[in-house]
Design a protein around this motif. Structure first.
Motif, PDB file in Angstrom:
ATOM      1  N   LYS A 149       0.837  -1.206   0.000  1.00  0.00           N
ATOM      2  CA  LYS A 149       0.000   0.000   0.000  1.00  0.00           C
ATOM      3  C   LYS A 149       0.865   1.247   0.000  1.00  0.00           C
ATOM      4  CE  LYS A 149      -4.243  -1.590   2.261  1.00  0.00           C
ATOM      5  NZ  LYS A 149      -5.115  -1.447   3.471  1.00  0.00           N
ATOM      6  N   GLY A 150       2.011   1.161   0.681  1.00  0.00           N
ATOM      7  CA  GLY A 150       2.889   2.313   0.749  1.00  0.00           C
ATOM      8  C   GLY A 150       4.305   1.904   1.117  1.00  0.00           C
ATOM      9  N   ILE A 151       5.262   2.719   0.693  1.00  0.00           N
ATOM     10  CA  ILE A 151       6.680   2.507   1.025  1.00  0.00           C
ATOM     11  C   ILE A 151       7.163   3.775   1.723  1.00  0.00           C
ATOM     12  CG2 ILE A 151       8.988   2.013   0.146  1.00  0.00           C
ATOM     13  CD1 ILE A 151       7.677   0.775  -2.341  1.00  0.00           C
ATOM     14  N   PHE A 152       7.657   3.604   2.955  1.00  0.00           N
ATOM     15  CA  PHE A 152       8.039   4.749   3.783  1.00  0.00           C
ATOM     16  C   PHE A 152       9.538   4.732   4.033  1.00  0.00           C
ATOM     17  CE2 PHE A 152       8.339   7.367   7.611  1.00  0.00           C
ATOM     18  CZ  PHE A 152       7.425   8.386   7.340  1.00  0.00           C
ATOM     19  N   ASP A 153      10.168   5.881   3.852  1.00  0.00           N
ATOM     20  CA  ASP A 153      11.614   6.037   4.072  1.00  0.00           C
ATOM     21  C   ASP A 153      11.864   6.360   5.541  1.00  0.00           C
ATOM     22  OD1 ASP A 153      14.302   6.527   3.949  1.00  0.00           O
ATOM     23  OD2 ASP A 153      14.192   7.976   2.307  1.00  0.00           O
ATOM     24  N   LYS A 154      12.581   5.467   6.238  1.00  0.00           N
ATOM     25  CA  LYS A 154      12.913   5.687   7.653  1.00  0.00           C
ATOM     26  C   LYS A 154      14.437   5.771   7.807  1.00  0.00           C
ATOM     27  CE  LYS A 154      11.278   6.472  11.672  1.00  0.00           C
ATOM     28  NZ  LYS A 154      11.348   5.615  12.796  1.00  0.00           N
ATOM     29  N   SER A 155      15.070   6.470   6.863  1.00  0.00           N
ATOM     30  CA  SER A 155      16.534   6.532   6.822  1.00  0.00           C
ATOM     31  C   SER A 155      17.069   7.659   7.697  1.00  0.00           C
ATOM     32  CB  SER A 155      17.010   6.705   5.380  1.00  0.00           C
ATOM     33  OG  SER A 155      16.522   5.684   4.564  1.00  0.00           O
ATOM     34  N   ASP A 156      16.701   7.613   8.974  1.00  0.00           N
ATOM     35  CA  ASP A 156      17.132   8.668   9.889  1.00  0.00           C
ATOM     36  C   ASP A 156      18.231   8.190  10.827  1.00  0.00           C
ATOM     37  OD1 ASP A 156      15.561   6.911  11.262  1.00  0.00           O
ATOM     38  OD2 ASP A 156      14.267   8.406  12.192  1.00  0.00           O
ATOM     39  N   ALA A 157      18.833   7.055  10.515  1.00  0.00           N
ATOM     40  CA  ALA A 157      19.859   6.486  11.392  1.00  0.00           C
ATOM     41  C   ALA A 157      21.149   7.295  11.328  1.00  0.00           C
ATOM     42  CB  ALA A 157      20.128   5.035  11.022  1.00  0.00           C
ATOM     43  N   GLU A 175       0.438   5.079  -0.377  1.00  0.00           N
ATOM     44  CA  GLU A 175      -0.286   5.726   0.718  1.00  0.00           C
ATOM     45  C   GLU A 175       0.636   6.002   1.902  1.00  0.00           C
ATOM     46  OE1 GLU A 175      -3.617   3.443   2.059  1.00  0.00           O
ATOM     47  OE2 GLU A 175      -4.187   2.837   0.005  1.00  0.00           O
ATOM     48  N   ASN A 176       0.421   7.127   2.548  1.00  0.00           N
ATOM     49  CA  ASN A 176       1.090   7.359   3.826  1.00  0.00           C
ATOM     50  C   ASN A 176       0.567   6.360   4.842  1.00  0.00           C
ATOM     51  OD1 ASN A 176       3.091   9.184   4.784  1.00  0.00           O
ATOM     52  ND2 ASN A 176       1.912  10.861   3.882  1.00  0.00           N
ATOM     53  N   PRO A 177       1.440   5.734   5.615  1.00  0.00           N
ATOM     54  CA  PRO A 177       0.929   4.815   6.628  1.00  0.00           C
ATOM     55  C   PRO A 177       0.106   5.564   7.661  1.00  0.00           C
ATOM     56  CG  PRO A 177       3.275   5.196   6.943  1.00  0.00           C
ATOM     57  CD  PRO A 177       2.903   5.828   5.641  1.00  0.00           C
ATOM     58  N   PRO A 178      -0.947   4.937   8.204  1.00  0.00           N
ATOM     59  CA  PRO A 178      -1.704   5.576   9.269  1.00  0.00           C
ATOM     60  C   PRO A 178      -0.829   5.746  10.506  1.00  0.00           C
ATOM     61  CG  PRO A 178      -2.329   3.273   9.065  1.00  0.00           C
ATOM     62  CD  PRO A 178      -1.420   3.571   7.913  1.00  0.00           C
ATOM     63  N   GLU A 179      -1.308   6.515  11.471  1.00  0.00           N
ATOM     64  CA  GLU A 179      -0.522   6.718  12.695  1.00  0.00           C
ATOM     65  C   GLU A 179      -0.163   5.390  13.326  1.00  0.00           C
ATOM     66  OE1 GLU A 179      -0.671   9.010  17.030  1.00  0.00           O
ATOM     67  OE2 GLU A 179      -2.458   8.944  15.764  1.00  0.00           O
ATOM     68  N   PHE A 180      -1.110   4.477  13.348  1.00  0.00           N
ATOM     69  CA  PHE A 180      -0.846   3.139  13.865  1.00  0.00           C
ATOM     70  C   PHE A 180      -1.247   2.101  12.825  1.00  0.00           C
ATOM     71  CE2 PHE A 180      -1.397   5.443  17.935  1.00  0.00           C
ATOM     72  CZ  PHE A 180      -0.168   5.139  18.496  1.00  0.00           C
ATOM     73  N   ILE A 181      -0.273   1.313  12.377  1.00  0.00           N
ATOM     74  CA  ILE A 181      -0.539   0.161  11.519  1.00  0.00           C
ATOM     75  C   ILE A 181      -0.736  -1.049  12.423  1.00  0.00           C
ATOM     76  CG2 ILE A 181       0.394  -1.380   9.737  1.00  0.00           C
ATOM     77  CD1 ILE A 181       2.177   0.952   8.865  1.00  0.00           C
ATOM     78  N   GLU A 182      -1.756  -1.838  12.161  1.00  0.00           N
ATOM     79  CA  GLU A 182      -1.942  -3.045  12.958  1.00  0.00           C
ATOM     80  C   GLU A 182      -1.239  -4.222  12.285  1.00  0.00           C
ATOM     81  OE1 GLU A 182      -5.470  -6.076  14.328  1.00  0.00           O
ATOM     82  OE2 GLU A 182      -5.875  -3.924  14.506  1.00  0.00           O
TER      83      GLU A 182
END
Length: 394
Positions: A149-157, A175-182
């Motif tokens: 549904k979506g690919i999010f960049d978490k490259s903050d390491a 899609e932007n992920p919702p605040e909480f993904i289950e």
């Protein structure tokens, strides 16, 4: 393609398929490759060794990718590597578990690329300039193979700073992920916050260890330190722990844990949360005279490098000493280190010092490791970062 020639006698590690070439091993670079550019690496006798990403800003000047000279490092090559990594994890995903690590950097011959699956969303950490350069290709491959549904960049390491890369975070595609993904892991439901959560959003590397420890918690008083979103807490409650006390300094972690308790239908009086510094809270528990049957110590990385090893050893020793003092005689301590610079034998020695300071006798009854979606290449032992001990404290 630009050539990198090693100093005489510096080719041994590359011949043994170790993926790192340090800057001090390089004799000369024929040209000026851009950071992240693929180069050909040669021994001093001009024999071909491997292809790799070059970066003159990093102590690891070349991250090796491929040892067969006839192979082309193109989109098809990346596609094949990712497909191989996905196929190796396919059996881990089922109706009870829809989250795991799909790609684990050097272990999957893709240095600097970490991909985690959270239900229908993907979280990427790109930690090398080479992977940053082909981000568009990676997105195309993942769309084709997984249809997320979506690919999010978490490259903050912080590791990106060693490659002269700025931190990056945000939606890459879909899609932007919702605040909480289950998500589900071992039949338990979790709310995952990718954008604001620690690391890529969740610690799937403790999946197996959470289940192993839970078997010791039935009818027990359990203390889960550095609980984050409640992995050990929820598994203990699933196995009918009498009560679990969970401690974490992060307000988001405690909030997420509360969501997860409700999500799984656990009674409110079965668990108590403390948003507090763990060492401070352990000392408070000691002053109150509290004791527990089972304690989990799963701290963050105390030794990000070997230069921090002495300081980290003191921190691990003090933490474990405090934990031992809060256990009933014969109680169980599950203690972990995610510091790659701390090997298992060093960790055992630290625990021995902690036991001596606490005046406790300790038995090792199990050893913990990272799960199979975090494999360790035999030629790259540095990839074995997670270790732990299950202890009986007498």
């Amino acid at each position: 393609m630009i050539d990198v020639v090693l100093k005489k006698g510096k080719e041994k590690a590359a011949l043994q398929k170790h993926p790192w070439i340090f800057s001090g091993a390089i004799e000369k670079v024929k040209g000026k490759p851009a950071n992240g550019e693929v180069v050909k690496v040669y021994a001093a006798d001009k024999s071909f060794l491997a292809y790799g990403y070059y970066n003159d800003q990093s102590r690891v000047a070349v991250r090796l990718l491929e040892w067969e000279e006839e192979q082309l490092i193109d989109q098809q090559w990346y596609h094949k590597k990712i497909k191989t990594a996905l196929a190796a994890r396919a059996h881990l995903l089922n109706e009870d578990t829809n989250t795991c690590r799909l790609v684990f950097s050097e272990a999957d011959f893709l240095p600097g690329l970490i991909i985690d699956k959270y239900a229908d969303f993907l979280s990427l950490q790109i930690l090398s300039a080479g992977m940053e350069n082909i981000k568009a290709d990676l997105i195309a491959i993942l769309k084709e193979e997984l249809s997320p549904k979506g690919i999010f960049d978490k490259s903050d390491a912080s590791a990106r700073t060693h490659e002269n890369l700025e931190a990056a975070q945000g939606l890459l595609w879909g899609e932007n992920p919702p605040e909480f993904i289950e998500v589900k892991e071992n039949g338990l439901r979790y709310h995952i916050n990718i954008a604001d959560g620690q690391k890529s959003g969740f610690y799937c590397d403790q999946r197996d260890n959470r289940e192993i420890l839970a078997a010791y918690t039935k009818d027990k008083e359990v203390l889960d330190c550095f609980c984050y979103s409640g992995g050990f807490t929820l598994n203990a409650l699933k196995q009918q722990a009498r009560h679990v006390t969970s401690v974490d300094s992060s307000a988001l972690a405690i909030e997420t844990l509360k969501h997860n308790l409700s999500l799984n239908g656990f009674a409110e009086d079965s668990q108590t949360s403390f948003q507090s510094d763990v060492n401070k809270q352990l000392r408070a528990f000691k002053e109150e005279g509290k004791i527990f049957d089972v304690i989990v110590l799963d701290p963050p990385k105390y030794a990000p490098s070997r230069s921090a090893l002495d300081r980290a050893a003191r921190a691990y020793k003090d933490l474990n000493r405090l934990g031992m003092l809060l256990l009933k005689s014969g109680g169980i301590l599950a203690t972990y280190s995610c510091s790659g610079a701390v090997d298992l034998e060093t960790f055992k020695q630290i625990i021995a010092w902690a036991a001596l300071d606490a005046g406790k006798e300790v038995q090792i009854i199990k050893q913990f490791h990272q799960p199979e979606d975090h494999p360790v290449r035999i030629s790259f032992p540095e990839g074995e970062y997670l270790k732990g001990l299950l202890l009986r404290v007498l």
